[in-house]
Design a protein around this motif. Structure first.
Motif, PDB file in Angstrom:
ATOM      1  N   MET A   1      70.647  42.417  81.368  1.00 47.27           N
ATOM      2  CA  MET A   1      71.334  43.144  80.301  1.00 47.27           C
ATOM      3  C   MET A   1      70.729  44.528  80.103  1.00 47.27           C
ATOM      4  O   MET A   1      71.437  45.493  79.845  1.00 47.27           O
ATOM      5  N   ASN A   2      69.407  44.638  80.283  1.00 47.20           N
ATOM      6  CA  ASN A   2      68.736  45.912  80.138  1.00 47.20           C
ATOM      7  C   ASN A   2      69.187  46.879  81.222  1.00 47.20           C
ATOM      8  O   ASN A   2      69.419  48.061  80.968  1.00 47.20           O
ATOM      9  N   HIS A   3      69.310  46.379  82.458  1.00 46.93           N
ATOM     10  CA  HIS A   3      69.788  47.205  83.559  1.00 46.93           C
ATOM     11  C   HIS A   3      71.220  47.677  83.301  1.00 46.93           C
ATOM     12  O   HIS A   3      71.560  48.820  83.590  1.00 46.93           O
ATOM     13  N   PHE A   4      72.033  46.803  82.784  1.00 45.72           N
ATOM     14  CA  PHE A   4      73.419  47.156  82.483  1.00 45.72           C
ATOM     15  C   PHE A   4      73.475  48.243  81.419  1.00 45.72           C
ATOM     16  O   PHE A   4      74.282  49.175  81.503  1.00 45.72           O
ATOM     17  N   SER A   5      72.614  48.142  80.418  1.00 46.17           N
ATOM     18  CA  SER A   5      72.569  49.148  79.350  1.00 46.17           C
ATOM     19  C   SER A   5      72.138  50.507  79.897  1.00 46.17           C
ATOM     20  O   SER A   5      72.707  51.543  79.536  1.00 46.17           O
ATOM     21  N   ASN A   6      71.136  50.502  80.780  1.00 50.21           N
ATOM     22  CA  ASN A   6      70.672  51.753  81.393  1.00 50.21           C
ATOM     23  C   ASN A   6      71.748  52.377  82.274  1.00 50.21           C
ATOM     24  O   ASN A   6      71.934  53.599  82.270  1.00 50.21           O
ATOM     25  N   ARG A   8      74.980  51.988  82.003  1.00 51.82           N
ATOM     26  CA  ARG A   8      76.028  52.506  81.138  1.00 51.82           C
ATOM     27  C   ARG A   8      75.617  53.854  80.536  1.00 51.82           C
ATOM     28  O   ARG A   8      76.444  54.769  80.424  1.00 51.82           O
ATOM     29  N   PHE A   9      74.350  53.988  80.166  1.00 56.78           N
ATOM     30  CA  PHE A   9      73.861  55.256  79.625  1.00 56.78           C
ATOM     31  C   PHE A   9      73.918  56.353  80.680  1.00 56.78           C
ATOM     32  O   PHE A   9      74.296  57.499  80.387  1.00 56.78           O
ATOM     33  N   GLU A  10      73.571  56.021  81.928  1.00 55.98           N
ATOM     34  CA  GLU A  10      73.607  57.002  83.000  1.00 55.98           C
ATOM     35  C   GLU A  10      75.035  57.448  83.307  1.00 55.98           C
ATOM     36  O   GLU A  10      75.280  58.616  83.608  1.00 55.98           O
ATOM     37  N   GLN A  12      77.285  57.842  81.274  1.00 51.51           N
ATOM     38  CA  GLN A  12      77.745  58.724  80.207  1.00 51.51           C
ATOM     39  C   GLN A  12      77.608  60.201  80.586  1.00 51.51           C
ATOM     40  O   GLN A  12      78.161  61.075  79.927  1.00 51.51           O
ATOM     41  N   TYR A 255      64.133  53.115  87.122  1.00 52.47           N
ATOM     42  CA  TYR A 255      64.573  53.824  85.924  1.00 52.47           C
ATOM     43  C   TYR A 255      63.421  54.102  84.950  1.00 52.47           C
ATOM     44  O   TYR A 255      63.272  55.219  84.451  1.00 52.47           O
TER      45      TYR A 255
END
Length: 262
Positions: A1-6, A8-10, A12, A255
């Motif tokens: 989930m942390n990788h997915f959040s990162n 998604r932020f990238e 952006q 990351y």
């Protein structure tokens, strides 16, 4: 989930943060040509002079007609310069913004897009040289321009993940940075930029392993012959797809370490 959040932020960088790298790329060019009357059109002028002089020499050296060689050389040099400059500057794109990365949290991909977009704008100033050349030598056609624009779009989509891989690799291992520049200089002589593959048939089998051959052909060939180079499109798109996969994996794995490598 942390990788997915990162991730998604990238991503952006292409949505919420796109105005950031668009603005800074434009400012980079503006700053480079500050107080210049002609501004970035010096690139257009210098490209026109350089191609004209070089074509006069190499058309005689290779003993070929200037009518066929001039557009070939002009297109090849302009596209090659864009590719190599984009990759060279991308390799240093994260290192050059060390202070920004340490102080502000914005997507790392924004810095890479800033470098790529800046070089694309510079490329456009050189690309305008091609159209009068193609018109004068009778190879200007609408379908060829459309095919070439399509090739340019695929080239940009391929260069971005390659730039990301280079940026992270050069950040982690600084010795790679000068190696990239040296390798690209070497590849210039073994890539058909100034010479045609037909002139050296023995090198044809080696061209299959040169990705820059396909990248240049994909954009150049339609302009010269109104021909859609299917093989070059397929190979370049395949390289881009693989590069995207590796770039995403490498970015997610490194990351949290990127800021500490600066």
């Amino acid at each position: 989930m942390n990788h997915f959040s990162n991730l998604r932020f990238e991503l952006q960088a292409f949505t919420n943060h796109r105005y950031l790298w668009l603005h800074y790329a434009y400012q980079d060019i503006k700053q480079r040509y500050r107080r210049s009357i002609v501004g970035p059109f010096w690139i257009t002028i210098s490209t026109a002079i350089f191609v004209t002089a070089l074509s006069q020499v190499y058309s005689r050296l290779f003993k070929i007609s200037l009518n066929g060689y001039f557009p070939y050389l002009a297109a090849g040099l302009i596209i090659w310069t864009f590719i190599t400059t984009a990759l060279n500057e991308a390799a240093n794109s994260l290192i050059s913004v060390e202070n920004v990365i340490k102080q502000v949290r914005i997507p790392f991909t924004s810095h890479i897009m800033r470098s790529l977009y800046r070089n694309f704008l510079i490329f456009l100033h050189s690309w305008v040289v091609l159209f009068p050349v193609l018109y004068l030598f009778g190879t200007l056609n609408v379908s060829g321009i459309i095919y070439s624009f399509l090739g340019m779009a695929i080239l940009l989509l391929t260069l971005f993940p390659l730039s990301m891989l280079l940026a992270i690799s050069c950040l982690r291992y600084r010795d790679i940075l000068p190696m990239v520049s040296a390798l690209l200089q070497l590849l210039f002589f073994v890539t058909p930029v100034m010479w045609r593959v037909e002139q050296v048939p023995s090198l044809l089998k080696y061209m299959a392993w040169n990705p820059f051959y396909y990248m240049i052909s994909m954009v150049r060939d339609p302009l010269l012959s109104d021909h859609f180079p299917v093989s070059s499109f397929v190979v370049t798109a395949s390289i881009g797809a693989v590069a995207w996969l590796f770039a995403i994996v490498i970015l997610m794995r490194t990351y949290k370490k990127i800021a500490y490598w600066l």
